[in-house]
Scaffold this active site. Structure first.
Site, PDB file in Angstrom:
ATOM      1  CG  HIS A 405      25.212   0.881  47.908  1.00 40.59           C
ATOM      2  ND1 HIS A 405      25.552   1.472  49.097  1.00 40.59           N
ATOM      3  CD2 HIS A 405      23.872   0.755  47.909  1.00 40.59           C
ATOM      4  CE1 HIS A 405      24.449   1.672  49.805  1.00 40.59           C
ATOM      5  NE2 HIS A 405      23.416   1.254  49.108  1.00 40.59           N
ATOM      6  CE  LYS A 605      38.625   0.038  55.582  1.00 41.68           C
ATOM      7  NZ  LYS A 605      37.633   1.051  55.174  1.00 41.68           N
ATOM      8  NE  ARG A 606      33.242  -8.986  53.297  1.00 46.28           N
ATOM      9  CZ  ARG A 606      32.326  -9.775  52.750  1.00 46.28           C
ATOM     10  NH1 ARG A 606      31.045  -9.574  52.982  1.00 46.28           N
ATOM     11  NH2 ARG A 606      32.669 -10.783  51.993  1.00 46.28           N
ATOM     12  CE  LYS A 611      35.848  -2.667  51.591  1.00 50.37           C
ATOM     13  NZ  LYS A 611      35.241  -1.410  52.096  1.00 50.37           N
ATOM     14  CB  THR A 738      29.987   3.801  56.987  1.00 49.63           C
ATOM     15  OG1 THR A 738      30.073   2.384  56.844  1.00 49.63           O
ATOM     16  CG2 THR A 738      28.948   4.362  56.047  1.00 49.63           C
ATOM     17  CE  LYS A 742      30.473   1.891  61.029  1.00 52.75           C
ATOM     18  NZ  LYS A 742      30.674   0.502  60.533  1.00 52.75           N
TER      19      LYS A 742
HETATM   20  C1  LIG Z   1      30.927   0.036  59.312  1.00 52.92           C
HETATM   21  C2  LIG Z   1      31.032  -1.398  59.029  1.00 52.92           C
HETATM   22  C3  LIG Z   1      31.387  -1.847  57.754  1.00 52.92           C
HETATM   23  C4  LIG Z   1      31.726  -0.897  56.621  1.00 52.92           C
HETATM   24  O1  LIG Z   1      33.074  -0.517  56.724  1.00 52.92           O
HETATM   25  P1  LIG Z   1      33.868   0.204  55.517  1.00 52.92           P
HETATM   26  O2  LIG Z   1      35.125   0.648  56.138  1.00 52.92           O
HETATM   27  O3  LIG Z   1      33.008   1.341  55.103  1.00 52.92           O
HETATM   28  O4  LIG Z   1      34.059  -0.798  54.459  1.00 52.92           O
HETATM   29  C5  LIG Z   1      31.474  -3.196  57.538  1.00 52.92           C
HETATM   30  N1  LIG Z   1      31.230  -4.071  58.511  1.00 52.92           N
HETATM   31  C6  LIG Z   1      30.901  -3.690  59.765  1.00 52.92           C
HETATM   32  C7  LIG Z   1      30.652  -4.720  60.819  1.00 52.92           C
HETATM   33  C8  LIG Z   1      30.783  -2.345  60.066  1.00 52.92           C
HETATM   34  O5  LIG Z   1      30.435  -1.961  61.299  1.00 52.92           O
END
Ligand SMILES: *Cc1c(COP(=O)(O)O)cnc(C)c1O
Length: 894
Positions: A405, A605-606, A611, A738, A742
């Protein structure tokens, strides 16, 4: 002492029992009444559901209508839903056993599940009847759902991926078990106090968990510490190893049901909880020290107490290693005892089970499986033992698969050898042996290539010897996969290049991540779901309201609507509905008023430097300064003719007439507890928001919100309500992402660097339908060469200097606290290349504004995203994995 409590078998027995052959103990003759009652499924009509709910309130909670809190109704509702799934689960498991189907065991230390209520109802198709039943009892489904706490047993993307995958596995009717840990405390709860992140423990089990089923019978002993010894077997002449003494902790199973969609199949997620192996330590108790005895029990149960906060935190290293082994050993013992009871011979194990390792956290499965096959387990229900090394290793290598990952070398997991030596002495021996045999092979293929051997070794030499878990996982696995095309290419070309050269091109493969459209479209975005269903129907696609999310490729047909003005206007309407809902959520959580007419720009996101939330907020500052300047100048001009307040209103009106697009910039995400810089970035965002949202010159045009405690439930509100989604990582650093998927599925346009899966999203939805900007992966490498040699030739963009000056001037307060951030950029030690991409980022944001005004053209791009992102359904990803696992669906009759 404790070791002797467990029976240690040392027979050379290799044949498992014939299933159903000899039944042990006191079997009772079956009762026809029992059998009859057992197979009758609970009915799904409104009246039966109401009766179930009230009965639970009355008999299990001991409450009446008057003193039953809404949470009680949630418990009653959840329990009755669970009972309806249990019936299907029993049938599913029976069918899997009868067909002797191959099962995949998905091992992950994180499962970021979110809430289960809506998802379960959706899957078993009883949303309508439950809604009606609750209504008649004078509750609403929304109100009941809000009572559920998120099951947040993960940090971020990796854990959410595991959750999407087990949804797809069940939906595709594939025999699968998710294995993980039942942490008492999952991901911390983030609150914002005076703009700073404050962490609170998230006690998700405080009020009980109606979804889980405790399985005391499924308990396995897990040993730590102790010592090893070996004797020689007189008949085979082979050494026989013994690992004894130390501490033994029990793992108890808790199952959560995972219903599939459009199938009656129900799989499960099995989470392990630590239980002291003897209620009280007898030694301490005998000596009269009762408190010490209780303490030792509490200490051993600590193992599953809290989720390890990922992302570079150093805390609790040893506990984490314990967690990893505890988890792996319990899961493997569970798999092997099931296999043994089914009469599966050791050599046939790979025909019946595949083990997927979600990152290296479960990589200890490799030496543990070797140990169980060679030395044998500590319990009688697992009879495998006495296998010869090469035979055992072949089995392990056929069964295990590893998902990587990360592309960051510093993020690859390593453990000090001394820690293993102490805690897992037998596993250290096994790892040395694997390494020894492996390096002999490498030497054979690349004679004398000492550097290569050093790089590929499972043990890194240095001040301190360390075990390289990624190397262990590669050597012990059948295949290794990356999670997006660019990521896998990087693995092959750099991080794992030696392994690619050694094993050839077949070993490292790519399965681009996906997300489940059930949760991320059908449940999260009802208005969009309705739009999709209605239009598919009009376009002649035969697909029910339940079916399209499991047949997502049908959405490709929607692209035909791109010239239909009516359809595009409807799509804008759909977005407006979701934005209105999000605006209400913002009001509730942040007490900021935002209008759904604004452009909703989100980055959720984190919080991490790679990022680049910093790049985003610096752009917001530039935007603020520029609007402020214009309004102030125009006000000065107008106030020659009128009073200041009227002048300001005139200036604002002028700006509005000039079509300046008002924007709401939303941030959400947690910073790892020990990640100081990420926390400073949060404070910078909240501080800019504090000033801007209260600035009467600007606040009609710009709002900044930070939603606390980002989790799956808030993501379900944010993605549908996003006009644009920021996916702006430094190119080459995000494995896949991801969140980008979404957003795209929900008609959010990506502002994106060419990184992770965003590149592939561009391929599918069309380059023109993504706002790509910034340096590519290869360009970043060039840029960094300059930074590293200290020859910073680039001049900072004047607008960036303005933003940095504003921060340093104390405009947002806390200038000392923000200094390390501004200094990094000014000095050119800008590893994440914020300055380099800054101008390109501002330019693309101008393009975003320009396009937003052309509503129909914007809607057309939205449509292409909704229509062509079907490729990023986790169903597609899981089908690719299933081919590798050699797994076939075993579908229960409906
Ligand atoms: C989808 C998701 C992530 C991953 O988000 P990235 O943009 O890929 O870092 C992290 N936390 C939650 C709660 C999510 O739904």
């Amino acid at each position: 002492m404790l070791g002797k409590q467990l029976k240690y078998l040392k027979s050379g027995q290799k044949k498992p029992p014939i299933p159903g052959g000899k039944s042990k103990g006191h079997a009772r003759p079956p009762s026809p009444a029992f059998t009859h009652l057992m197979v009758s499924a609970p009915r799904g009509d409104k009246d039966t559901i109401m009766a179930d709910i009230v009965s639970y309130v009355k008999f299990s909670l001991g409450r009446t209508q008057k003193d039953c809190a809404v949470f009680g109704i949630f418990q009653a509702t959840a329990t009755s839903i669970r009972n309806r799934m249990l019936d299907r689960w029993n049938k599913t498991q029976k069918k899997y056993e009868e067909t002797r189907a191959k099962t995949v065991c998905y091992l992950s230390l994180e499962f970021l599940m979110g809430r289960a209520l809506t998802n379960s109802l959706y899957s078993i198709g009883l949303t309508g009847p439950y809604g009606a039943a609750l209504k008649e009892l004078s509750f609403s489904l929304e109100e009941i759902q809000a009572e559920e706490s998120d099951m947040a047993l993960g940090n971020g993307g990796l854990g959410r991926l595991a959750a999407c995958f087990i949804d797809s596995l069940a939906t595709l009717s594939l025999p699968a078990v998710g294995y993980g840990l039942r942490y008492n405390f999952g991901m911390f709860e983030q609150t914002i106090m005076e703009g700073f992140q404050v962490e609170k423990p998230e006690n998700w089990l405080r009020r009980g968990n109606p979804w889980e089923i405790e399985r005391f019978k499924l308990t396995y002993p897990i040993r730590f510490y102790g010592h090893t010894s070996h004797k020689t077997d007189p008949t085979t002449g082979r050494p026989v190893f013994d690992w004894e003494g130390g501490e033994v902790v029990n793992a108890v199973a808790y199952d959560t049901l995972i219903p599939g969609s459009c199938t009656a199949n129900v799989n499960h997620l099995r989470l392990w909880s630590a239980r002291a192996s003897s209620e009280l330590s007898l030694d301490a108790h005998a000596s009269g020290d009762y408190l010490a005895a209780v303490k030792s029990k509490a200490l051993s149960e600590n193992i599953t107490y809290v989720l390890y906060p990922g992302d570079q935190s150093e805390e609790g290293k040893r506990l984490r290693l314990k967690q990893e082994y505890f988890f792996v050993s319990a899961s493997l013992q569970d798999i092997l005892s099931k296999a043994w009871s089914q009469g599966i011979e050791a050599k046939d194990l790979p025909k019946h089970f595949a083990i997927q390792l979600n990152d290296t956290h479960p990589a200890m499965a490799i030496p543990e499986l070797m140990r169980l096959l060679i030395d044998g387990a500590d319990i009688e229900t697992i009879g495998y033992r006495g296998l010869e090394w090469t035979e055992a290793f072949e089995i392990v290598r056929k069964m295990c698969f590893y998902t990587n990952h990360t592309v960051l070398p510093e993020a690859l997991e390593e453990w000090p050898v001394y820690m293993f030596k102490m805690m897992l002495p037998r596993h250290l021996q096994i790892i040395y042996e694997i390494n020894h045999r492996f390096l002999e092979e490498v030497e054979k293929k690349f004679p004398g290539d000492v550097d290569r051997i050093r790089r590929m070794s499972l043990i890194s030499e240095g001040d301190q010897q360390r075990i390289r878990m990624a190397n262990l996982a590669i050597v012990g696995s059948n295949k290794v996969n990356g999670v997006a095309r660019i990521h896998t290419d990087i693995l092959k070309a750099s991080l794992f290049r030696d392994f690619e050269e050694f094993y050839g091109t077949e070993k490292i493969v790519n399965f681009t991540n996906g997300v489940t459209p059930r949760r991320w479209i059908a449940q999260a975005n009802p208005a969009l779901s309705e739009f999709i269903y209605r239009h598919l129907e009009q376009l002649g696609v035969v697909c029910s309201q339940e079916e399209w999310p499991v047949q997502l490729h049908h959405l490709a047909k929607l692209a035909e609507l791109s010239q239909s003005r009516a359809a595009l206007e409807q799509l804008l309407e759909v977005k407006y509905v979701a934005k209105t809902r999000l605006a209400e959520f913002i009001k509730e959580t942040c007490d900021v008023d935002v209008s759904p007419d604004m452009l909703f720009d989100t980055q959720v996101k984190r919080i991490h430097e790679y990022k680049r939330q910093l790049l985003n907020i610096l752009h917001v500052i530039v935007r603020f300064l520029s609007i402020k300047r214009i309004v102030v100048e125009a006000t000065a001009e107008y106030s020659k003719k009128m009073d200041v307040e009227s002048a300001r209103q005139a200036a604002i009106k002028e700006l509005k007439d000039a079509n300046v697009v008002p924007r709401m910039c939303l941030f959400a995400g947690k910073a790892a507890i020990g990640y100081d810089r990420a926390k400073r970035i949060i404070k910078l965002i909240t501080s800019v928001g504090e000033l801007v949202n209260h600035d009467r010159d600007v606040s009609d045009f710009l709002k900044i919100v930070f939603i606390p405690n980002y989790n799956v439930s808030s993501a379900e509100l944010i993605f549908p309500g996003s006009d644009i989604s920021e996916q702006i990582s430094t190119a080459g650093m995000e494995a896949a992402g991801t969140g980008n998927m979404k957003a795209s599925m929900n008609g959010g346009l990506l502002v994106a660097t060419r990184d992770g899966a965003s590149i592939e999203i561009g391929d599918h939805v069309g380059e023109d339908n993504v706002f790509f900007f910034g340096a590519s992966k290869t360009e970043i490498i060039e840029v960094r060469k300059g930074y590293q040699s200290g020859t910073l030739t680039e001049e900072l963009d004047p607008r960036l200097i303005d933003a940095l000056d504003a921060i340093d001037s104390g405009m947002f307060g806390c200038q000392e606290y923000f200094k390390p951030i501004t200094d990094t950029i000014r000095s050119g030690k800008d590893w994440f290349c914020v300055a380099h991409d800054f101008a390109a980022y501002l330019d693309i944001q101008d393009e975003v504004d320009a396009l937003y005004i052309d509503r129909i053209e914007w809607a057309r791009k939205m449509l292409m995203n909704v229509s062509k992102s079907y490729h990023f359904s986790s169903d597609r990803t899981i089908k690719e994995y299933a081919e590798m696992w050699d797994l076939v669906p075993v579908k229960l009759a409906p």
